[in-house]
Scaffold this active site. Sequence first.
Site: not given
Length: 226
Positions: A40, A44, A113, A116
């Site tokens: 995650e 991102d 989450d 990502e």
Amino acid sequence: MGGVSAKLEKRLGHEFNELGLLSQALTHPSAEGANYQRFEFLGDRVLGLVIADWLMRDFADADEGELAIRFNALVRKEACAEVAGRLDLGTHIVMGAGEEKAGGRQKTAILGDVCEAVIAALYLDGGIEPARRMIEKEWAYLLEKSGKIRQDAKTALQEWAQARGHPLPNYELIARTGPDHAPEFTVEVRAGSAKPLQARGNSKRQAEQTAAQAMLEELGVWPERG
């Protein structure tokens, strides 16, 4: 993962060399084994890079304020969760029984989450191009949905306040965190009698723009995006 992975791979547009990466990206911390939390973090950043590059190419005449507004609308958790819903990632998540009973497969935070994390898995397995292809395909409708940005959010909020005889909006720096090379700023905006709102950004200006946009959305001046 069997047939499920083949179907998901097809939707993601990438055949994995290491299916374990995709498996980890779909594993919630409540389940046993390696989970998606580290993925995650990486995903991102990959998403942010791809979106920033995309906006620079497609909106060559946009200033930093407009780019920041579009960027924040596209990378926020709600946008990632919306993409996860379109990809049906919720049905593929491995999670503990407790989280399952609590409705974890439908939670915005978890779906964001996982989305990502899947981007990170694509990047780790095949480099930036598989991640870019997936992002530009799945985020295209969000970019279109965001509509035309008429002006930067701070200017729009100032005009809103002046038109109603309110004092000019006030922006206060609440916190600065992170290392010097990658700081994060938290800003609080006050406008009229509306409840103060906070927002974060990679620069003070970006945080102020994001806070102003959030205030405009709260006031119903701008429609909520993505």
